[in-house]
Scaffold this active site. Structure first.
Site, PDB file in Angstrom:
ATOM      1  N   LEU A 189     -20.380-100.315  28.521  1.00 23.96           N
ATOM      2  CA  LEU A 189     -20.080 -98.892  28.698  1.00 23.96           C
ATOM      3  C   LEU A 189     -18.916 -98.745  29.662  1.00 23.96           C
ATOM      4  O   LEU A 189     -18.833 -97.751  30.377  1.00 23.96           O
ATOM      5  CB  LEU A 189     -21.312 -98.149  29.231  1.00 23.96           C
ATOM      6  CG  LEU A 189     -22.417 -97.852  28.214  1.00 23.96           C
ATOM      7  CD1 LEU A 189     -23.577 -97.125  28.874  1.00 23.96           C
ATOM      8  CD2 LEU A 189     -21.884 -97.015  27.030  1.00 23.96           C
ATOM      9  N   GLY A 237     -11.853 -97.831  29.285  1.00 21.19           N
ATOM     10  CA  GLY A 237     -10.590 -98.469  29.644  1.00 21.19           C
ATOM     11  C   GLY A 237      -9.618 -98.442  28.480  1.00 21.19           C
ATOM     12  O   GLY A 237      -9.619 -97.507  27.679  1.00 21.19           O
ATOM     13  N   CYS A 242     -12.458-111.124  17.783  1.00 20.16           N
ATOM     14  CA  CYS A 242     -13.692-110.841  17.046  1.00 20.16           C
ATOM     15  C   CYS A 242     -13.881-109.370  16.697  1.00 20.16           C
ATOM     16  O   CYS A 242     -13.939-109.021  15.517  1.00 20.16           O
ATOM     17  CB  CYS A 242     -14.888-111.333  17.845  1.00 20.16           C
ATOM     18  SG  CYS A 242     -14.732-113.057  18.278  1.00 20.16           S
TER      19      CYS A 242
END
Ligand code: UGA
Length: 450
Positions: free
Chosen positions: A251, A254, A261
């Site tokens: 959480l 940014g 991946c």
């Protein structure tokens, strides 16, 4: 103890091989890249991963871990052959299975006795059946094979720890006995082992990565709203995380998610859904929000510096996340490019990824330290949250900059402390502290206390 062959000495293959060897198994890692194998035979690792070098060294010295490019040699005594090769994104976002197909065929043609094939590569749902068909076509008629899916959940940067202390192991197969034999390899790790069918195991991997990416995009959307409404997303995430149904992980708002991946797996799942007639509306939004997180950062810099043309910007961190030199799909690299596109002069520093980043960036000064990157800069942007950046001498940093502007793309600093040090501080969803003065929402007059 088992004899194991691992096909593919990349991040997943090498870590898995070293960990299985450490648990006492006989492991041979195979890679078709002869230069990589020659390096590994001399103890030179092709990737940076904390703890891996020591693990490889110890087990190679103990004779439990070997490296080769020869399939017959790797399979000579093997009871299990793990396939851990790359499945990059194809042109439409689909997973490119050519390496998996090549590996499967090569194993099938080289095997001389019964073998359990364990697929660790992240592969589209249904690939287990494709692999079975390849074996059925190419294997000698007197040997038997079983295909088991065993998706990998390790993270770069903590891969060894994740491998030795997994939250769970997922196994899927058409033959329960074969899946149970693979389970015995993981029993020493004392973690939950889920045995299910092939397709479900393959789906668990995609659903897990897509869900984690969704959490990050969700909090990034909340951060954008926080920026507008003056709330602090770090506190919001903390307040949400205590709810046991939500939990605290993944959480952190940014610059968004990157790496080898999440981008490829969310794209591949979305592609699979669309091809099979399901509208992947949520997955598409998750990808779009992730792109927006980077654009929003450029917008903030443009606003606080009153334009980007010829502004000198120091980008701190180039890897897609800390503790790795991997720059694949790195938000930091994309940010640097977006800034250059608007005429900014980009200087950059990364503790370990500069060399890899240098191959992807043009006209970026790659510096030897954060302070060197900040010299003469109009703004410093924290793009990757390396611990090193949390411990910078911020007074020294400010002294070498042309303007004391910090754009904190990973929310590593405390806004109030940064303002106290004389910085103009812009974070991601950090409430009123975070918004540069010219874009600060109008402050309402407080009614006088009677
Ligand atoms: C991810 C999964 O976490 C692993 O479980 C999985 O095995 C692996 O993909 C894979 O499929 O091979 P990884 O790509 O190493 O692992 O990286 P993560 O630690 O998951 O981070 C992914 C991205 O999300 C990074 O760019 C990171 O900076 C970003 N992130 C992560 C955030 O922006 N916010 C967060 O709260 C967490």
């Amino acid at each position: 103890m088992a004899d194991i062959c691992i096909v593919g000495a990349g991040h997943v293959g090498l870590v898995t091989g070293a960990c299985f060897a450490d648990l006492g198994n006989e492991v041979t890692c195979l890679d078709v890249n002869a230069a990589k194998i020659a390096g590994l035979q001399q103890g030179k690792l092709p990737i940076y991963e904390p703890g891996l070098e020591e693990l490889v060294e110890r087990n190679a010295a103990g004779g439990r871990l070997r490296f080769t490019s020869s399939y017959p040699e790797a399979l000579e005594r093997a009871e299990f052959a793990f396939i851990a090769v790359d499945t990059p994104s194809g042109s439409e976002g689909e997973a490119d299975l050519s390496a998996v197909r090549r590996a499967a065929r090569a194993v099938a043609e080289a095997m001389t006795h019964d073998l359990i094939i364990v697929n660790k590569s992240t592969v589209p749902i249904g690939t287990g059946d494709v692999v079975s068909n390849i074996f059925a076509r190419h294997v000698r008629s007197d040997v038997r094979f079983w295909v088991v899916s065993n998706p990998e959940f390790l993270r770069e940067g903590s891969a060894v720890q994740d491998c030795l202390q997994p939250d769970r192991v997922v196994l899927g197969g058409t033959d329960r006995a074969a899946a149970e034999r693979v389970a015995t390899l993981y029993e020493p790790l004392r973690c939950p082992i889920i045995i299910t069918d092939l397709r479900t195991a393959e789906m668990i991997k995609y659903a897990s990565n897509a869900f984690l990416a969704t959490r990050i995009s969700f909090i990034n959307e909340i951060a954008a709203i926080c920026d507008q409404l003056g709330a602090d997303v770090k506190e919001v995430a903390r307040g949400m995380g205590y709810d046991k149904r939500i939990g605290p992980g993944f959480l952190e708002a940014g610059l968004g998610w990157g790496g080898s991946c999440f981008p490829k797996d969310v794209r591949a799942l979305s592609h699979m859904a669309a091809v099979h007639g399901t509208h992947p509306g949520l997955l598409r939004a998750v990808m779009e929000i992730n792109q927006d997180a980077r654009r929003r950062m450029v917008h903030k810099l443009r606003a606080v510096l009153e334009g980007l043309d010829e502004r000198v910007i120091a980008v701190l961190g180039l890897s897609f996340k800390p503790n790795t030199d991997d720059v694949r799909d790195s938000p930091a690299i994309e940010l640097a490019r977006l800034l250059q596109h608007e005429g900014a002069i980009v200087r950059a520093y990364d503790p370990v990824a500069s060399e890899n980043a240098g191959a992807l960036l043009r006209n970026v000064a790659l510096c030897a330290s954060a302070y060197e990157a900040a010299e003469g800069a109009d703004a410093v942007v924290v793009a990757t949250d390396w611990n090193e950046f949390k411990q910078l001498d911020l007074r020294r940093l400010r002294r070498v900059m042309r303007q004391p502007v910090i754009v904190d793309g990973r929310n590593v600093y405390d806004p109030a402390a940064m303002r106290a040090l004389g910085f103009v501080y812009v974070g991601v969803g950090r409430g009123n502290h975070a918004v540069p003065p010219e874009t600060r929402p109008p402050q309402r007059e407080q009614p006088a206390t009677p």
